[in-house]
Enzyme design. Structure first.
Site, PDB file in Angstrom:
ATOM      1  N   GLU A 174       0.816  -1.226   0.000  1.00 55.77           N
ATOM      2  CA  GLU A 174       0.000   0.000   0.000  1.00 55.77           C
ATOM      3  C   GLU A 174       0.847   1.272   0.000  1.00 55.77           C
ATOM      4  O   GLU A 174       0.613   2.192   0.798  1.00 55.77           O
ATOM      5  CB  GLU A 174      -0.968  -0.011   1.191  1.00 55.77           C
ATOM      6  CG  GLU A 174      -1.995  -1.132   1.107  1.00 55.77           C
ATOM      7  CD  GLU A 174      -3.055  -1.086   2.200  1.00 55.77           C
ATOM      8  OE1 GLU A 174      -2.948  -0.241   3.120  1.00 55.77           O
ATOM      9  OE2 GLU A 174      -3.998  -1.895   2.140  1.00 55.77           O
ATOM     10  N   GLU A 293      -5.516  -8.477  -0.457  1.00 55.72           N
ATOM     11  CA  GLU A 293      -6.267  -8.106   0.753  1.00 55.72           C
ATOM     12  C   GLU A 293      -7.716  -7.901   0.363  1.00 55.72           C
ATOM     13  O   GLU A 293      -8.018  -7.020  -0.444  1.00 55.72           O
ATOM     14  CB  GLU A 293      -5.712  -6.839   1.432  1.00 55.72           C
ATOM     15  CG  GLU A 293      -4.388  -7.026   2.146  1.00 55.72           C
ATOM     16  CD  GLU A 293      -3.992  -5.822   2.989  1.00 55.72           C
ATOM     17  OE1 GLU A 293      -4.902  -5.143   3.516  1.00 55.72           O
ATOM     18  OE2 GLU A 293      -2.787  -5.559   3.111  1.00 55.72           O
TER      19      GLU A 293
END
Length: 502
Positions: A174, A293
């Site tokens: 991320e 995710e």
């Protein structure tokens, strides 16, 4: 007009082969995922390494093929060297991503040991937040090089003569997020990802590499982030990651169950962006996706805000999942299968205690959350070739989505076993949905079983005291007549119809 849905499944109308890694999961050094989750020395079920065997049995019950580690936000401030070597010499660190103290009792080698016990493979993430290409290639050398070099010999000295042979590596986590330690612009990240990938693969040419895509479809930089990153590292990487979580904060269940349509759109937008870069580069290589995710996450937000900082393994992100959460997780699995030609890996985040299908009590039992069941069913029965689902269904309009089909479904053909499995969610909150499935291209079929997850209470959840409050049953009642299958899908239900091709 009576409710009714139809589905045509043809063995020649294929989406693609389902990579078993589509059913992966995730263990981060966060909350009680590691300490009190997979690892608890002194627990009655602990093995000689301190791993909870009751948890291992529940993990093996899902047949999890790959587990991402060690993060997550955690990895962007992590020095992997802290977690190897004699445990008594490992430092305790302030862990900034989740504001806890990391004791480093578990590290790379122990996690690989755990994966072997769980019949799984590790997916290792490298720190591209506070570190870079040099540390990444050292970690690959430590993990995968046989011996005769500084870092491989260090592994040997730690008692691991044979290399771990870790195949799949994530280039950071991320990195577009301002919450991330060492967050970067797309151009900054694309360059460091390319250089890290280059030297990592020079150490071990057999590895596969995953570049960071957007942290969610709601990021303001999406999908420009994907375009810029891929233009800089397209030739060096194999996969692009996607992350997405959903919640029912507005207590609007009809809208909540429609959110997998947003997941569909997200996947198709990333595919389109990756294919644009492929066309621009005139490349023959196709970038695949790693949805590493995904889950429902919102129940624990208020409790997490009250946790005192700088403790070891506090109960963070411990969502208690209910029946409606399991339905959306089922639809998200269907979304992944409907894109099995491009989504080759995915990780339900996470596996134990932290937004997880498995919960534990420190010193006590372990139990299955509601979301355990669709995840287990898809992993066990969703292996083979995903087939194009030609669905006709009544629809409804929700707050954020229009023309939402009550029937969400896909089919998987396991030619080796001679089976076809239909996964189906009835999104209708008050009415059952009759379903006709046309399987004429397969010839005659017989029903092996019709598994159903349903509940009179959408908010019903499993707990330590009531671990079986929401559990599947095999009384679905689907019937086959030649190549035609008739089924009744109960209101707000997850269904698995397993068929044997006669």
């Amino acid at each position: 007009m009576a409710m009714k849905a139809t589905m045509i499944v043809d063995k020649d109308f294929t989406i693609g082969e389902v990579d078993k890694r589509l059913y992966g999961s995730f263990i981060e050094h966060l909350g009680r995922a590691v300490y009190g989750g997979i690892y608890e020395p002194g627990h009655p079920s602990a093995d000689e390494q301190g791993f909870r065997t009751d948890v291992l049995e529940l993990v093996k019950g899902i047949d999890v093929p790959i587990v991402r580690y060690p993060g997550g936000n955690f990895v962007s401030g992590y020095n992997w060297e802290d977690g190897v070597g004699p445990v008594e010499l490992r430092p305790k660190r302030l862990e900034l991503a989740w504001r806890t103290v990391e004791p480093n009792l578990i590290g790379l080698n122990e996690f690989v040991d755990w994966c072997r016990k769980a019949n799984s493979e590790p997916m290792m993430a490298v720190n591209l937040g506070t570190r870079g290409p040099e540390e990444a290639r050292q970690l690959v050398e430590y993990s995968n090089h046989p011996s005769g070099s500084q870092w491989s010999d260090l592994r040997v000295s730690h008692g691991y003569k044979q290399p771990h042979g870790i195949k799949t590596w994530c280039l950071g986590n991320e990195m577009d997020g301002p919450w991330q330690i060492g967050a970067k612009t797309a151009a900054e990240y694309g360059r460091i990802a390319a250089e890290s990938a280059k030297v990592m693969r020079w150490v071990d040419p057999s590895i596969e590499l995953v570049a960071c895509g957007s942290s969610s479809l709601n990021m303001p930089s999406f999908p420009e982030w994907e375009r810029t990153v891929l233009e800089l590292c397209y030739d060096q990487v194999d996969y692009l990651s996607l992350h997405q979580y959903y919640g029912n904060r507005d207590k609007d269940t009809a809208n909540f169950l429609a959110q997998s349509m947003g997941m569909d759109s997200f996947i198709h937008s990333v595919i389109a962006t990756a294919d644009y870069v492929q066309a621009k580069k005139r490349s023959k290589k196709k970038i695949h996706l790693s949805f590493d995710e995904w889950n429902v996450w919102y129940h624990s937000n208020d409790a997490d805000a009250r946790i005192e900082p700088w403790s070891v393994a506090p109960p963070q992100l411990e969502d208690v999942y209910n029946h409606e959460d399991a339905l959306l997780v089922g639809s998200m699995l269907i979304s992944l299968l409907k894109c099995a030609d491009r989504v080759k890996m995915a990780c339900l985040a996470q596996l134990v205690n932290v937004i997880a299908p498995i919960m534990t009590a420190n010193g006590g039992g372990a139990w299955k959350q509601t979301i355990y069941f669709p995840y287990m069913h898809a992993s066990l029965f969703g292996r083979g070739t995903a087939l194009v689902p030609l669905v006709s269904s009544p629809k409804y309009d929700a707050k954020d989505y229009t023309d939402v089909p009550y029937l969400d479904a896909v089919a998987v053909h396991n030619a080796e076993a001679g089976e076809v499995t239909v996964f189906a969610v009835n999104r209708h909150l008050s009415e059952a949905l009759p379903l006709e499935i046309d399987l004429r291209s397969f010839g005659a079929c017989r029903v092996l079983e019709h598994l159903v997850l349903e509940s009179d209470d959408l908010k019903a959840a499993n707990t330590q005291d009531a671990p079986d409050r929401v559990a599947p049953h095999a009384r679905g009642g689907a019937e086959a007549d030649g190549g035609a299958v008739q089924a009744r899908l109960g209101r707000a239900s997850w269904n698995v119809i397993r068929l044997k091709v006669v």
